[in-house]
Design a protein around this motif. Structure first.
Motif, mmCIF file in Angstrom:
data_model
loop_
_atom_site.group_PDB
_atom_site.id
_atom_site.type_symbol
_atom_site.label_atom_id
_atom_site.label_comp_id
_atom_site.label_asym_id
_atom_site.label_seq_id
_atom_site.Cartn_x
_atom_site.Cartn_y
_atom_site.Cartn_z
ATOM 1 N N LEU A 84 1.124 66.104 38.006
ATOM 2 C CA LEU A 84 2.397 65.890 38.693
ATOM 3 C C LEU A 84 2.999 67.234 39.104
ATOM 4 O O LEU A 84 3.126 68.157 38.294
ATOM 5 C CB LEU A 84 3.368 65.143 37.781
ATOM 6 C CG LEU A 84 4.671 64.644 38.409
ATOM 7 C CD1 LEU A 84 4.384 63.625 39.509
ATOM 8 C CD2 LEU A 84 5.582 64.032 37.343
ATOM 9 N N CYS A 136 6.301 69.208 40.718
ATOM 10 C CA CYS A 136 7.741 69.120 40.984
ATOM 11 C C CYS A 136 8.121 70.197 41.987
ATOM 12 O O CYS A 136 7.718 71.359 41.862
ATOM 13 C CB CYS A 136 8.537 69.296 39.700
ATOM 14 S SG CYS A 136 10.328 69.113 39.920
ATOM 15 N N PHE A 174 8.674 64.828 43.815
ATOM 16 C CA PHE A 174 7.497 64.775 42.952
ATOM 17 C C PHE A 174 6.283 64.279 43.726
ATOM 18 O O PHE A 174 6.376 63.337 44.517
ATOM 19 C CB PHE A 174 7.762 63.869 41.749
ATOM 20 C CG PHE A 174 8.766 64.439 40.785
ATOM 21 C CD1 PHE A 174 8.344 65.196 39.697
ATOM 22 C CD2 PHE A 174 10.120 64.247 40.978
ATOM 23 C CE1 PHE A 174 9.266 65.744 38.818
ATOM 24 C CE2 PHE A 174 11.048 64.787 40.107
ATOM 25 C CZ PHE A 174 10.619 65.534 39.022
ATOM 26 N N THR A 199 1.778 63.762 43.292
ATOM 27 C CA THR A 199 0.545 63.822 42.513
ATOM 28 C C THR A 199 -0.592 64.212 43.444
ATOM 29 O O THR A 199 -0.470 64.099 44.672
ATOM 30 C CB THR A 199 0.216 62.474 41.853
ATOM 31 O OG1 THR A 199 0.101 61.465 42.869
ATOM 32 C CG2 THR A 199 1.292 62.082 40.855
ATOM 33 N N THR A 222 5.536 60.697 45.098
ATOM 34 C CA THR A 222 5.789 59.630 44.128
ATOM 35 C C THR A 222 7.255 59.313 43.935
ATOM 36 O O THR A 222 7.611 58.159 43.699
ATOM 37 C CB THR A 222 5.174 59.982 42.764
ATOM 38 O OG1 THR A 222 5.762 61.210 42.283
ATOM 39 C CG2 THR A 222 3.665 60.151 42.878
#
Length: 374
Positions: free
Chosen positions: A92, A94, A104, A106, A117
């Motif tokens: 993940l 940020c 966010f 992935t 996400t």
């Protein structure tokens, strides 16, 4: 030692941050920041200038990089960090934005794709998120600094899926600076947050589970060590910090909870020390690890380019000393974003003389991205 790039390119938008994916070290992301000019004749307009950016995914094989994907954002990127909590959150990423939010993403390493996400608004959209850092022990917690001077803790209230699109976020201000706080860091045992700002202040704030909406009184505040803004902090222990400043110096500070801060070593690097990265992959720093006698650091030195810096002592009771191992000076403007590729082989890359590492560095106004080996 002067280093030359193995490959370079000019980006479309000024780059502000770079980060390799720890789990898939062949991938790295570049965040960009573009400030739109006011319309002609409206320079005095009260409306804020628009900022946009992109998140660019690259794949690196040896020193050859391939552009994989560009994600366009309605805000500019000031910082980005991959989570260290891969077991809980996966890969993940940020992203700190210019519109007061955390975005966010992935990565699907097999498909070579970034997927958005969630978006969590943590402050007013007119406030910039300047710096962010994942809590070392709590996947649901991220610390941030904001352009209004606040140092804050953000927590995702859905513990089963932190930072999911359905989760809520609480933001608690724990400290303040009178000017922009450019940087922050957790202590190795996560009991403190260190922050540094444009006000040339370095301070430590105690963390506790009962933090309220009222800023805490700093455990200590240092206004004398740095001659300009504090721009980077890298703790080696709870009471031992490496700092960078607009005053072009890197410093090692003894910072006891009570008593004066003391400069143990310092070196002029020729440019503002905007960011510091540990080449030891962080393995030599931690709450449960003894202090090492040698650390190798990558410093992004703004108008001076990048430096590879060693901090060492000959024995545990000896004095510390900084030295420059290598210089990369092909950047013609502000070197803000640099990162070193994580080691892929077990036991590799603990700072030994015979090891080679790959670095990606960028500069802002000339939009240059370089790959080089050291």
């Amino acid at each position: 030692m002067e280093i030359s790039s193995a490959k370079s390119t000019i980006l479309d938008i000024p780059p502000s941050a770079v980060a390799f994916c720890p789990s898939h070290s062949e991938y790295y992301v570049v965040g960009t920041y573009f400030l739109h000019r006011n319309n002609e004749g409206q320079e005095s307009s009260d409306e804020p200038q628009k900022r946009t950016g992109t998140l660019i995914l690259y794949k690196l094989e040896d020193t050859e990089f391939t552009h994989i994907q560009t994600v366009e954002l309605d805000s500019a990127i000031l910082d980005l960090e991959w989570t260290p909590h891969v077991a809980e959150l996966g890969d993940l990423l940020c992203v700190a934005t210019s519109t007061g939010s955390l975005e966010f993403f992935t990565i699907d390493a097999q498909a070579g794709e970034l997927k958005h996400t969630s978006n969590h608004q943590i402050t007013d959209p007119s406030t910039l998120v300047l710096d962010l850092l994942w809590h070392p022990n709590q996947p649901d917690t991220i610390a941030v600094t904001l352009s209004d001077g606040a140092v804050s803790i953000c927590q995702s209230t859905t513990t089963s899926q932190p930072w999911h699109s359905s989760s809520k976020t609480t933001t608690t201000e724990i400290a303040t600076h009178t000017l922009e706080p450019w940087t922050l860091a957790f202590s190795p045992d996560a009991s403190l947050i260190f922050s540094g700002g444009d006000d040339a202040v370095l301070q430590a704030t105690q963390l506790s589970p009962s933090d309220t909406d009222t800023p805490s009184n700093p455990l200590w505040t240092d206004r004398k060590t740095h001659q300009a803004g504090v721009t980077s902090i890298l703790p080696l222990a709870n009471d031992l910090l490496v700092t960078g400043s607009y005053d072009d110096h890197i410093r090692l500070l003894a910072a006891p909870p009570v008593g004066r801060r003391q400069v143990l070593a310092e070196l002029h690097l020729g440019g503002g020390v905007w960011r510091l990265r540990m080449l030891n992959d962080g393995s030599a720093v931690g709450n449960d690890r003894p202090l090492a006698d040698s650390y190798t650091l990558l410093a992004s030195c703004m108008h001076a380019g990048s430096r590879l810096v060693r901090l060492q002592r000959s024995a545990p009771e000896s004095e510390w000393e900084f030295s420059v191992l290598a210089r990369f000076e092909e950047h013609a403007s502000m070197n803000y974003g640099s990162d070193v590729q994580p080691c892929r082989k077990e036991g590799e890359g603990q700072g030994g003389e015979g090891e080679g590492r790959t670095v990606v560095s960028t500069s802002f106004y000339d939009r240059l991205m370089c790959v080089w080996r050291v």
